[in-house]
Design a protein around this motif. Sequence first.
Motif, mmCIF file in Angstrom:
data_model
loop_
_atom_site.group_PDB
_atom_site.id
_atom_site.type_symbol
_atom_site.label_atom_id
_atom_site.label_comp_id
_atom_site.label_asym_id
_atom_site.label_seq_id
_atom_site.Cartn_x
_atom_site.Cartn_y
_atom_site.Cartn_z
ATOM 1 N N MET B 1 0.845 -1.204 0.000
ATOM 2 C CA MET B 1 0.000 0.000 0.000
ATOM 3 C C MET B 1 0.879 1.252 0.000
ATOM 4 O O MET B 1 2.044 1.207 0.351
ATOM 5 C CB MET B 1 -0.891 0.008 1.249
ATOM 6 C CG MET B 1 -0.094 0.215 2.531
ATOM 7 S SD MET B 1 -1.128 0.812 3.915
ATOM 8 C CE MET B 1 0.146 1.247 5.112
ATOM 9 N N LYS B 2 0.246 2.388 -0.313
ATOM 10 C CA LYS B 2 0.959 3.666 -0.268
ATOM 11 C C LYS B 2 0.882 4.271 1.123
ATOM 12 O O LYS B 2 -0.162 4.211 1.772
ATOM 13 C CB LYS B 2 0.311 4.658 -1.240
ATOM 14 C CG LYS B 2 0.670 4.457 -2.704
ATOM 15 C CD LYS B 2 -0.007 5.556 -3.524
ATOM 16 C CE LYS B 2 0.171 5.320 -5.013
ATOM 17 N NZ LYS B 2 -0.606 6.295 -5.797
ATOM 18 N N ALA B 3 1.976 4.893 1.545
ATOM 19 C CA ALA B 3 1.979 5.581 2.841
ATOM 20 C C ALA B 3 2.944 6.753 2.789
ATOM 21 O O ALA B 3 3.980 6.700 2.107
ATOM 22 C CB ALA B 3 2.388 4.622 3.959
ATOM 23 N N ALA B 4 2.599 7.827 3.532
ATOM 24 C CA ALA B 4 3.497 8.977 3.656
ATOM 25 C C ALA B 4 4.643 8.602 4.586
ATOM 26 O O ALA B 4 4.421 7.983 5.621
ATOM 27 C CB ALA B 4 2.739 10.174 4.215
ATOM 28 N N VAL B 5 5.865 8.952 4.197
ATOM 29 C CA VAL B 5 7.042 8.609 4.989
ATOM 30 C C VAL B 5 7.878 9.871 5.221
ATOM 31 O O VAL B 5 8.128 10.641 4.284
ATOM 32 C CB VAL B 5 7.879 7.521 4.272
ATOM 33 C CG1 VAL B 5 9.167 7.223 5.051
ATOM 34 C CG2 VAL B 5 7.065 6.232 4.109
ATOM 35 N N PHE B 6 8.273 10.059 6.489
ATOM 36 C CA PHE B 6 9.103 11.218 6.851
ATOM 37 C C PHE B 6 10.559 10.869 6.586
ATOM 38 O O PHE B 6 11.099 9.935 7.169
ATOM 39 C CB PHE B 6 8.886 11.545 8.325
ATOM 40 C CG PHE B 6 9.792 12.611 8.866
ATOM 41 C CD1 PHE B 6 9.837 13.880 8.280
ATOM 42 C CD2 PHE B 6 10.585 12.379 9.987
ATOM 43 C CE1 PHE B 6 10.662 14.878 8.785
ATOM 44 C CE2 PHE B 6 11.410 13.372 10.503
ATOM 45 C CZ PHE B 6 11.447 14.619 9.903
ATOM 46 N N MET B 7 11.185 11.612 5.673
ATOM 47 C CA MET B 7 12.564 11.296 5.277
ATOM 48 C C MET B 7 13.590 12.216 5.941
ATOM 49 O O MET B 7 14.794 12.013 5.817
ATOM 50 C CB MET B 7 12.703 11.396 3.756
ATOM 51 C CG MET B 7 11.779 10.462 2.983
ATOM 52 S SD MET B 7 11.986 8.722 3.465
ATOM 53 C CE MET B 7 13.637 8.385 2.823
ATOM 54 N N GLY B 8 13.106 13.241 6.630
ATOM 55 C CA GLY B 8 13.994 14.221 7.272
ATOM 56 C C GLY B 8 13.337 15.579 7.190
ATOM 57 O O GLY B 8 12.360 15.749 6.453
ATOM 58 N N PRO B 9 13.838 16.552 7.972
ATOM 59 C CA PRO B 9 13.202 17.873 7.989
ATOM 60 C C PRO B 9 12.966 18.410 6.576
ATOM 61 O O PRO B 9 13.867 18.393 5.729
ATOM 62 C CB PRO B 9 14.201 18.732 8.762
ATOM 63 C CG PRO B 9 14.831 17.763 9.712
ATOM 64 C CD PRO B 9 14.950 16.478 8.926
ATOM 65 N N GLY B 10 11.727 18.832 6.331
ATOM 66 C CA GLY B 10 11.372 19.410 5.036
ATOM 67 C C GLY B 10 11.203 18.394 3.926
ATOM 68 O O GLY B 10 11.021 18.770 2.765
ATOM 69 N N LYS B 11 11.228 17.104 4.247
ATOM 70 C CA LYS B 11 11.186 16.094 3.186
ATOM 71 C C LYS B 11 10.203 14.959 3.470
ATOM 72 O O LYS B 11 10.467 14.072 4.291
ATOM 73 C CB LYS B 11 12.598 15.524 2.971
ATOM 74 C CG LYS B 11 12.772 14.929 1.592
ATOM 75 C CD LYS B 11 14.215 14.589 1.312
ATOM 76 C CE LYS B 11 14.352 13.882 -0.027
ATOM 77 N NZ LYS B 11 15.659 13.233 -0.178
ATOM 78 N N MET B 12 9.089 14.996 2.757
ATOM 79 C CA MET B 12 8.084 13.941 2.863
ATOM 80 C C MET B 12 8.030 13.193 1.531
ATOM 81 O O MET B 12 8.100 13.807 0.467
ATOM 82 C CB MET B 12 6.699 14.557 3.135
ATOM 83 C CG MET B 12 6.526 15.155 4.508
ATOM 84 S SD MET B 12 6.681 13.942 5.836
ATOM 85 C CE MET B 12 5.461 12.728 5.330
ATOM 86 N N GLU B 13 7.883 11.864 1.603
ATOM 87 C CA GLU B 13 7.775 11.075 0.376
ATOM 88 C C GLU B 13 6.636 10.063 0.511
ATOM 89 O O GLU B 13 6.200 9.758 1.615
ATOM 90 C CB GLU B 13 9.083 10.318 0.099
ATOM 91 C CG GLU B 13 10.217 11.234 -0.316
ATOM 92 C CD GLU B 13 11.526 10.476 -0.576
ATOM 93 O OE1 GLU B 13 11.528 9.219 -0.434
ATOM 94 O OE2 GLU B 13 12.521 11.141 -0.880
ATOM 95 N N VAL B 14 6.155 9.548 -0.621
ATOM 96 C CA VAL B 14 5.188 8.459 -0.579
ATOM 97 C C VAL B 14 5.917 7.183 -0.975
ATOM 98 O O VAL B 14 6.585 7.145 -2.008
ATOM 99 C CB VAL B 14 4.004 8.711 -1.528
ATOM 100 C CG1 VAL B 14 3.122 7.480 -1.600
ATOM 101 C CG2 VAL B 14 3.203 9.894 -1.024
ATOM 102 N N HIS B 15 5.841 6.186 -0.102
ATOM 103 C CA HIS B 15 6.504 4.912 -0.379
ATOM 104 C C HIS B 15 5.469 3.796 -0.478
ATOM 105 O O HIS B 15 4.373 3.902 0.078
ATOM 106 C CB HIS B 15 7.484 4.566 0.748
ATOM 107 C CG HIS B 15 8.701 5.427 0.769
ATOM 108 N ND1 HIS B 15 9.820 5.137 1.511
ATOM 109 C CD2 HIS B 15 8.986 6.587 0.133
ATOM 110 C CE1 HIS B 15 10.731 6.056 1.336
ATOM 111 N NE2 HIS B 15 10.242 6.973 0.514
ATOM 112 N N LYS B 111 1.718 4.264 16.805
ATOM 113 C CA LYS B 111 1.797 5.715 16.767
ATOM 114 C C LYS B 111 2.037 6.183 15.342
ATOM 115 O O LYS B 111 3.032 5.854 14.731
ATOM 116 C CB LYS B 111 2.906 6.208 17.684
ATOM 117 C CG LYS B 111 2.470 6.109 19.134
ATOM 118 C CD LYS B 111 3.488 6.701 20.072
ATOM 119 C CE LYS B 111 3.023 6.517 21.505
ATOM 120 N NZ LYS B 111 4.079 6.651 22.469
ATOM 121 N N GLY B 112 1.118 6.966 14.824
ATOM 122 C CA GLY B 112 1.286 7.481 13.468
ATOM 123 C C GLY B 112 0.860 6.466 12.432
ATOM 124 O O GLY B 112 0.293 5.411 12.741
ATOM 125 N N GLY B 113 1.102 6.809 11.174
ATOM 126 C CA GLY B 113 0.739 5.922 10.074
ATOM 127 C C GLY B 113 -0.650 6.144 9.525
ATOM 128 O O GLY B 113 -1.144 5.335 8.738
#
Lengths: 346, 346
Positions: B1-15, B111-113
């Motif tokens: 499935m698709k999910a938003a992933v925090f890659m570091g400050p200022g950087k969000m990706e969909v994995h 927590k989260g997700g």
Amino acid sequence: MKAAVFMGPGKMEVHEVEKPQIEKPTDALIKIVRACVCGSDLWWYRGISKRDTNVTVGHEAIGVVEEVGSEVTDIKPGDFVVAPFTHGCGHCAACLAGFDGDCLNPVSGTKGGYQAEYLRYTNANWGLVKIPGQPKDYSDAQLNSLLTLSDVMATGYHAAATAEVKKGDTVVVMGDGAVGLCGVIASKLRGAKRIIAMSRHEDRQKLALEFGATDIVPERGDEAVKHVMELTGTGADAVLECVGMEQSVDTAVKVGRPGAVVGRVGIPQKADMNTNNLFFRNIGLRGGIAAVTTYDKEILLDAVLAGKINPGKVFTKRFDLDHIEDAYEAMDKRTAIKSLLVISEG
Amino acid sequence: MKAAVFMGPGKMEVHEVEKPQIEKPTDALIKIVRACVCGSDLWWYRGISKRDTNVTVGHEAIGVVEEVGSEVTDIKPGDFVVAPFTHGCGHCAACLAGFDGDCLNPVSGTKGGYQAEYLRYTNANWGLVKIPGQPKDYSDAQLNSLLTLSDVMATGYHAAATAEVKKGDTVVVMGDGAVGLCGVIASKLRGAKRIIAMSRHEDRQKLALEFGATDIVPERGDEAVKHVMELTGTGADAVLECVGMEQSVDTAVKVGRPGAVVGRVGIPQKADMNTNNLFFRNIGLRGGIAAVTTYDKEILLDAVLAGKINPGKVFTKRFDLDHIEDAYEAMDKRTAIKSLLVISEG
């Protein structure tokens, strides 16, 4: 007239001073029947807080009105009254909201001087609390209980009211001084089911149990928190903080369950506090100066007159004005829970 | 499935990540319909607070239950639900007292997700809030309002509830973010007569007025206190603190009248505070993590279904999961009050 005068740390004297007179149209002149010494008086008596010397002191009394100013219409000469330490005007936003201890029309020049034969009390019209009949109509024990309505019983009640104690609650009371003991009475009066008194002195433990405490916790700090958690499982519904020391406030915050409110009346000895301990457990912090006149008129006077509460038992030693030094010393040395001053017949 | 992933400050990706499964008997697996970005997500997105990278994030969603664990009896597959960020068990002392945000049976590993196609939600039996019907039965605007019941509307309500807002009150709301705006809605819902919104952004001022604010104060700090005092004379009956910054908390304490309570939900950015300002004016300090499930079940779901409140209006921009970075950026740059994520039809 005779009045107690603070001469410096550890030194109280009785002096002959000028009898007060009506100065403002909102004043009443009161012949004092009984007065007493407050735990907060010990702060300057012990030299911990600063206070001018050569001044009259005391802020708790009952007495009979001798004369009133032109704007005082609800109180008449001859009335037997409680003279609260507060001076609510009765019509500002604070008084109307039930917080007359923070009256927005404050008075000047009448701070202290209750440990004397006469007192000038201002904002008398609403601030004074009329007692039915005359001093001679009451027993010794009743007069003592009426006297507590000038401060200590109302202050204990403020702790319980701001902690939002309600029917069925489990309550922790921090502090076994006269205020804490009155906090026990107040918690019971508001319907608490379980009252845990934090006390390490046998005479005070006994009185706490007599007033309605169901459990005694003698420990302090983390040990006290552990003991309360053992007793309650998850913490108390409400906590009364009647000490004001840093450790006591810290413990108060820790013994509440999530959502509990700490009602504090102990004058804070340290201003800064870590409030994250409040936020992350939804612990509330309320309290301050008691709304004496409000509580007296709403509930406490009736409760004393009906014999439902007997807060006068906190007076474990009695003195006359000439022995004012002994009265302070008894509280300083903890040989009395609270010192009574018998001034006149009214 | 698709999910938003925090890659570091200022950087969000969909994995593409593994679809979650039922792990505990108290779990529910939910197919997400809508999710969103929270102001509190910006703390780690901006690098102000630390957070592990390469993790799925988000804590607000509505969706349809696909599967439940063996102990989940009140929620069934096919149920349309609010998935609160909290996970109340419903039977501990905190939940029973109406503080399920501080549930004493906390869950781990969930927590989260929520910014994803599927979510494993634990303590599902009591924690989830059932919505009548199915997503297709609701308009776009209604779905948005239902989504706010997972956090922001309930958090705004917690500020009003802990500030003890009651009928006829004058209320000050600190903060014009989505939570503050929901605090305006909550104050009105609880019967406040006058609602002063502290806001300096035109789009938020407009929404505050639409939600029930009667006055706007754009100043900050001492100027703000002065302005509120000019408007109210003596200060507000209740204050909602929906920011958490030191200045905002300080102002909140100063704009209340004696006896007022500050209900705070802004995560405190500074732990230490001078509490003498509270004590000597009898100002109360309450609040913390919202009791989402309690408020939803007690009042908020009904209010949304009846169209009495329309908190979904805080979503001023919409995105799909593939544009998660844009959704965060819009909130970071303040081009959106709150960013909506449209995930599926349910």
